[in-house]
Scaffold this motif. Structure first.
Motif, PDB file in Angstrom:
ATOM      1  N   GLY A   1     -11.527 -39.142  -5.483  1.00 19.42           N
ATOM      2  CA  GLY A   1     -10.117 -38.964  -5.804  1.00 19.42           C
ATOM      3  C   GLY A   1      -9.414 -40.222  -6.303  1.00 19.42           C
ATOM      4  O   GLY A   1      -8.763 -40.192  -7.357  1.00 19.42           O
ATOM      5  N   PRO A   2      -9.528 -41.362  -5.586  1.00 20.75           N
ATOM      6  CA  PRO A   2      -8.827 -42.572  -6.043  1.00 20.75           C
ATOM      7  C   PRO A   2      -9.227 -43.038  -7.449  1.00 20.75           C
ATOM      8  O   PRO A   2      -8.341 -43.344  -8.254  1.00 20.75           O
ATOM      9  CB  PRO A   2      -9.193 -43.605  -4.966  1.00 20.75           C
ATOM     10  N   PRO A   3     -10.537 -43.080  -7.805  1.00 21.31           N
ATOM     11  CA  PRO A   3     -10.865 -43.457  -9.192  1.00 21.31           C
ATOM     12  C   PRO A   3     -10.310 -42.483 -10.219  1.00 21.31           C
ATOM     13  O   PRO A   3      -9.880 -42.896 -11.307  1.00 21.31           O
ATOM     14  CB  PRO A   3     -12.402 -43.457  -9.201  1.00 21.31           C
ATOM     15  N   ALA A   4     -10.313 -41.189  -9.878  1.00 21.91           N
ATOM     16  CA  ALA A   4      -9.767 -40.196 -10.810  1.00 21.91           C
ATOM     17  C   ALA A   4      -8.266 -40.390 -10.994  1.00 21.91           C
ATOM     18  O   ALA A   4      -7.754 -40.313 -12.126  1.00 21.91           O
ATOM     19  CB  ALA A   4     -10.051 -38.786 -10.290  1.00 21.91           C
ATOM     20  N   TRP A   5      -7.553 -40.646  -9.924  1.00 21.27           N
ATOM     21  CA  TRP A   5      -6.110 -40.869 -10.006  1.00 21.27           C
ATOM     22  C   TRP A   5      -5.797 -42.130 -10.806  1.00 21.27           C
ATOM     23  O   TRP A   5      -4.865 -42.149 -11.614  1.00 21.27           O
ATOM     24  CB  TRP A   5      -5.527 -40.965  -8.602  1.00 21.27           C
ATOM     25  N   ARG A   6      -6.625 -43.161 -10.607  1.00 19.85           N
ATOM     26  CA  ARG A   6      -6.428 -44.401 -11.361  1.00 19.85           C
ATOM     27  C   ARG A   6      -6.663 -44.160 -12.856  1.00 19.85           C
ATOM     28  O   ARG A   6      -5.894 -44.644 -13.697  1.00 19.85           O
ATOM     29  CB  ARG A   6      -7.373 -45.485 -10.843  1.00 19.85           C
TER      30      ARG A   6
ATOM     31  N   ALA B   1     -15.494 -44.478 -28.646  1.00 22.76           N
ATOM     32  CA  ALA B   1     -15.195 -43.076 -28.931  1.00 22.76           C
ATOM     33  C   ALA B   1     -15.183 -42.854 -30.435  1.00 22.76           C
ATOM     34  O   ALA B   1     -14.954 -43.792 -31.212  1.00 22.76           O
ATOM     35  CB  ALA B   1     -13.852 -42.686 -28.326  1.00 22.76           C
ATOM     36  N   ILE B   2     -15.423 -41.617 -30.828  1.00 24.34           N
ATOM     37  CA  ILE B   2     -15.315 -41.218 -32.230  1.00 24.34           C
ATOM     38  C   ILE B   2     -14.083 -40.330 -32.369  1.00 24.34           C
ATOM     39  O   ILE B   2     -13.994 -39.281 -31.731  1.00 24.34           O
ATOM     40  CB  ILE B   2     -16.572 -40.473 -32.706  1.00 24.34           C
ATOM     41  N   VAL B   3     -13.132 -40.788 -33.167  1.00 25.06           N
ATOM     42  CA  VAL B   3     -11.886 -40.052 -33.367  1.00 25.06           C
ATOM     43  C   VAL B   3     -11.591 -40.019 -34.859  1.00 25.06           C
ATOM     44  O   VAL B   3     -11.611 -41.063 -35.525  1.00 25.06           O
ATOM     45  CB  VAL B   3     -10.705 -40.705 -32.614  1.00 25.06           C
ATOM     46  N   GLU B   4     -11.311 -38.846 -35.375  1.00 28.65           N
ATOM     47  CA  GLU B   4     -10.905 -38.690 -36.770  1.00 28.65           C
ATOM     48  C   GLU B   4      -9.571 -37.950 -36.810  1.00 28.65           C
ATOM     49  O   GLU B   4      -9.508 -36.757 -36.516  1.00 28.65           O
ATOM     50  CB  GLU B   4     -11.957 -37.922 -37.569  1.00 28.65           C
ATOM     51  N   ARG B   5      -8.526 -38.684 -37.128  1.00 26.93           N
ATOM     52  CA  ARG B   5      -7.192 -38.128 -37.275  1.00 26.93           C
ATOM     53  C   ARG B   5      -6.618 -38.609 -38.603  1.00 26.93           C
ATOM     54  O   ARG B   5      -7.158 -39.556 -39.188  1.00 26.93           O
ATOM     55  CB  ARG B   5      -6.296 -38.557 -36.116  1.00 26.93           C
ATOM     56  N   PRO B   6      -5.545 -37.997 -39.075  1.00 25.13           N
ATOM     57  CA  PRO B   6      -4.987 -38.430 -40.361  1.00 25.13           C
ATOM     58  C   PRO B   6      -4.691 -39.925 -40.439  1.00 25.13           C
ATOM     59  O   PRO B   6      -4.833 -40.532 -41.497  1.00 25.13           O
ATOM     60  CB  PRO B   6      -3.708 -37.592 -40.477  1.00 25.13           C
ATOM     61  N   GLN B   7      -4.289 -40.538 -39.319  1.00 25.81           N
ATOM     62  CA  GLN B   7      -3.955 -41.966 -39.350  1.00 25.81           C
ATOM     63  C   GLN B   7      -4.766 -42.796 -38.357  1.00 25.81           C
ATOM     64  O   GLN B   7      -4.379 -43.919 -38.022  1.00 25.81           O
ATOM     65  CB  GLN B   7      -2.460 -42.164 -39.103  1.00 25.81           C
ATOM     66  N   LEU B   8      -5.869 -42.257 -37.895  1.00 24.07           N
ATOM     67  CA  LEU B   8      -6.731 -43.011 -36.988  1.00 24.07           C
ATOM     68  C   LEU B   8      -8.185 -42.659 -37.244  1.00 24.07           C
ATOM     69  O   LEU B   8      -8.576 -41.495 -37.188  1.00 24.07           O
ATOM     70  CB  LEU B   8      -6.382 -42.717 -35.524  1.00 24.07           C
ATOM     71  N   HIS B   9      -8.973 -43.696 -37.533  1.00 28.69           N
ATOM     72  CA  HIS B   9     -10.417 -43.566 -37.663  1.00 28.69           C
ATOM     73  C   HIS B   9     -11.037 -44.497 -36.638  1.00 28.69           C
ATOM     74  O   HIS B   9     -10.951 -45.725 -36.770  1.00 28.69           O
ATOM     75  CB  HIS B   9     -10.888 -43.937 -39.070  1.00 28.69           C
ATOM     76  N   ALA B  10     -11.628 -43.943 -35.583  1.00 32.51           N
ATOM     77  CA  ALA B  10     -12.279 -44.735 -34.542  1.00 32.51           C
ATOM     78  C   ALA B  10     -13.754 -44.376 -34.498  1.00 32.51           C
ATOM     79  O   ALA B  10     -14.119 -43.194 -34.546  1.00 32.51           O
ATOM     80  CB  ALA B  10     -11.632 -44.494 -33.180  1.00 32.51           C
ATOM     81  N   SER B  11     -14.598 -45.397 -34.405  1.00 33.17           N
ATOM     82  CA  SER B  11     -16.034 -45.182 -34.318  1.00 33.17           C
ATOM     83  C   SER B  11     -16.643 -46.326 -33.525  1.00 33.17           C
ATOM     84  O   SER B  11     -15.950 -47.252 -33.113  1.00 33.17           O
ATOM     85  CB  SER B  11     -16.667 -45.108 -35.715  1.00 33.17           C
ATOM     86  N   PHE B  12     -17.958 -46.258 -33.293  1.00 33.77           N
ATOM     87  CA  PHE B  12     -18.617 -47.355 -32.593  1.00 33.77           C
ATOM     88  C   PHE B  12     -20.005 -47.573 -33.157  1.00 33.77           C
ATOM     89  O   PHE B  12     -20.605 -46.688 -33.778  1.00 33.77           O
ATOM     90  CB  PHE B  12     -18.661 -47.100 -31.082  1.00 33.77           C
TER      91      PHE B  12
ATOM     92  N   HIS C   1      -1.064 -44.116 -31.304  1.00 33.48           N
ATOM     93  CA  HIS C   1      -2.376 -43.541 -31.016  1.00 33.48           C
ATOM     94  C   HIS C   1      -2.861 -43.791 -29.592  1.00 33.48           C
ATOM     95  O   HIS C   1      -4.029 -43.536 -29.288  1.00 33.48           O
ATOM     96  CB  HIS C   1      -3.417 -44.118 -31.987  1.00 33.48           C
ATOM     97  N   GLY C   2      -1.997 -44.299 -28.722  1.00 33.69           N
ATOM     98  CA  GLY C   2      -2.403 -44.624 -27.364  1.00 33.69           C
ATOM     99  C   GLY C   2      -3.039 -43.440 -26.650  1.00 33.69           C
ATOM    100  O   GLY C   2      -2.477 -42.351 -26.613  1.00 33.69           O
ATOM    101  N   GLY C   3      -4.217 -43.663 -26.089  1.00 27.74           N
ATOM    102  CA  GLY C   3      -4.931 -42.618 -25.357  1.00 27.74           C
ATOM    103  C   GLY C   3      -5.896 -41.816 -26.198  1.00 27.74           C
ATOM    104  O   GLY C   3      -6.699 -41.054 -25.647  1.00 27.74           O
ATOM    105  N   ALA C   4      -5.864 -41.986 -27.519  1.00 30.99           N
ATOM    106  CA  ALA C   4      -6.715 -41.177 -28.386  1.00 30.99           C
ATOM    107  C   ALA C   4      -8.193 -41.413 -28.121  1.00 30.99           C
ATOM    108  O   ALA C   4      -9.007 -40.496 -28.276  1.00 30.99           O
ATOM    109  CB  ALA C   4      -6.397 -41.466 -29.850  1.00 30.99           C
ATOM    110  N   THR C   5      -8.560 -42.627 -27.727  1.00 32.42           N
ATOM    111  CA  THR C   5      -9.969 -42.935 -27.481  1.00 32.42           C
ATOM    112  C   THR C   5     -10.329 -42.896 -25.997  1.00 32.42           C
ATOM    113  O   THR C   5     -11.471 -43.206 -25.633  1.00 32.42           O
ATOM    114  CB  THR C   5     -10.317 -44.324 -28.040  1.00 32.42           C
ATOM    115  N   LEU C   6      -9.373 -42.527 -25.132  1.00 34.46           N
ATOM    116  CA  LEU C   6      -9.609 -42.550 -23.685  1.00 34.46           C
ATOM    117  C   LEU C   6      -9.884 -41.185 -23.083  1.00 34.46           C
ATOM    118  O   LEU C   6     -10.229 -41.084 -21.904  1.00 34.46           O
ATOM    119  CB  LEU C   6      -8.401 -43.170 -22.966  1.00 34.46           C
ATOM    120  N   GLY C   7      -9.702 -40.121 -23.870  1.00 35.22           N
ATOM    121  CA  GLY C   7      -9.827 -38.776 -23.315  1.00 35.22           C
ATOM    122  C   GLY C   7     -11.182 -38.496 -22.701  1.00 35.22           C
ATOM    123  O   GLY C   7     -11.284 -37.949 -21.596  1.00 35.22           O
ATOM    124  N   GLY C   8     -12.254 -38.890 -23.392  1.00 31.53           N
ATOM    125  CA  GLY C   8     -13.601 -38.606 -22.900  1.00 31.53           C
ATOM    126  C   GLY C   8     -13.903 -39.298 -21.587  1.00 31.53           C
ATOM    127  O   GLY C   8     -14.371 -38.673 -20.631  1.00 31.53           O
ATOM    128  N   ILE C   9     -13.625 -40.601 -21.512  1.00 34.87           N
ATOM    129  CA  ILE C   9     -13.933 -41.341 -20.292  1.00 34.87           C
ATOM    130  C   ILE C   9     -13.033 -40.908 -19.141  1.00 34.87           C
ATOM    131  O   ILE C   9     -13.457 -40.861 -17.983  1.00 34.87           O
ATOM    132  CB  ILE C   9     -13.835 -42.864 -20.539  1.00 34.87           C
TER     133      ILE C   9
END
Length: 221
Positions: A23-28, A130-141, A187-195
């Motif tokens: 629970g605590p790590p999930a809440w954090r 993370a891999i994110v493709e949005r109109p104004q955000l291209h994130a890859s690794f 774009h805050g949070g766009a690459t954090l959803g998976g983790i």
């Protein structure tokens, strides 16, 4: 006490222990995601902060690739100590790179950034991301090497330049702080959803088991 009730009580005890563990790590993780757009980095200067061992060689590699020190920044996430970031940039100002020790993987985490006046951002991380493709955000690794990540990012910048023109020039710490605020706002949070989902899944499962155990206790005789 019936065997069914004993089983339900045992299940409740186990599920409560699991919830206390996860629970605590999930809440954090949820707090980190929920506050990412409002959170702001700060300049750790003016004195240079020596990098930790996992960052010494990567910073030397980047210097050989033409990057120079911009400075160090700091941020304190919910439930964690202050974390520092080391920032380097190209003389042209087109690309800046953030490096920090990786708590999860050990060693290094880095990300290359470039942005344009219309709010478009490019982010290339190494060695995970993370891999994110949005109109104004291209994130890859890139997983192979830091040099490969830089080369991949530069190629992507050239591709976007044909459509968007010259990127915003980032050469000072004030520039990086202003751009970080822009990135987080847009774009805050766009690459954090998976983790975040991975961190929260065990706690969600434990909470569901608690509910099921309580229901079993109510019906057990």
């Amino acid at each position: 006490m019936t065997p069914e009730r004993v089983l339900a009580l045992a299940s409740l005890l186990v599920s409560l222990l699991l919830l206390a563990r996860f629970g605590p790590p999930a809440w954090r993780s949820w707090r980190i995601l929920a506050g990412v757009r409002q959170r702001r980095l700060a300049d750790a200067g003016p004195m240079e902060i020596p990098p930790p061992d996992p960052l010494v060689e990567p910073l030397a590699q980047l210097q050989a690739l033409g990057f120079r020190r911009i400075g160090e920044r700091w941020l304190q996430l919910p439930g964690t100590p202050i974390r520092y970031e080391w920032v380097v940039g190209e003389p042209s100002g087109e690309v800046y790179i953030v490096l920090l020790p990786s708590i999860v993987m050990g060693g290094l985490f880095s990300a290359c950034y470039t942005s344009w006046d219309d709010g478009t951002w490019l982010q290339t991380s190494y060695p995970r991301g993370a891999i994110v493709e949005r109109p104004q955000l291209h994130a890859s690794f890139v997983t192979t090497s830091l040099a490969d990540a830089v080369a991949t990012h530069r190629r992507t910048v050239d591709r976007y330049r044909a459509r968007l023109g010259q990127p915003r020039r980032i050469v000072t710490m004030a520039d990086t702080l202003r751009m970080d605020a822009d990135y987080r706002t847009r774009h805050g949070g766009a690459t954090l959803g998976g983790i975040t989902l991975r961190n929260m899944t065990p706690a969600i499962g434990a909470a569901a088991l608690v509910v099921i155990s309580i229901l079993l206790l109510l019906v057990a005789r």
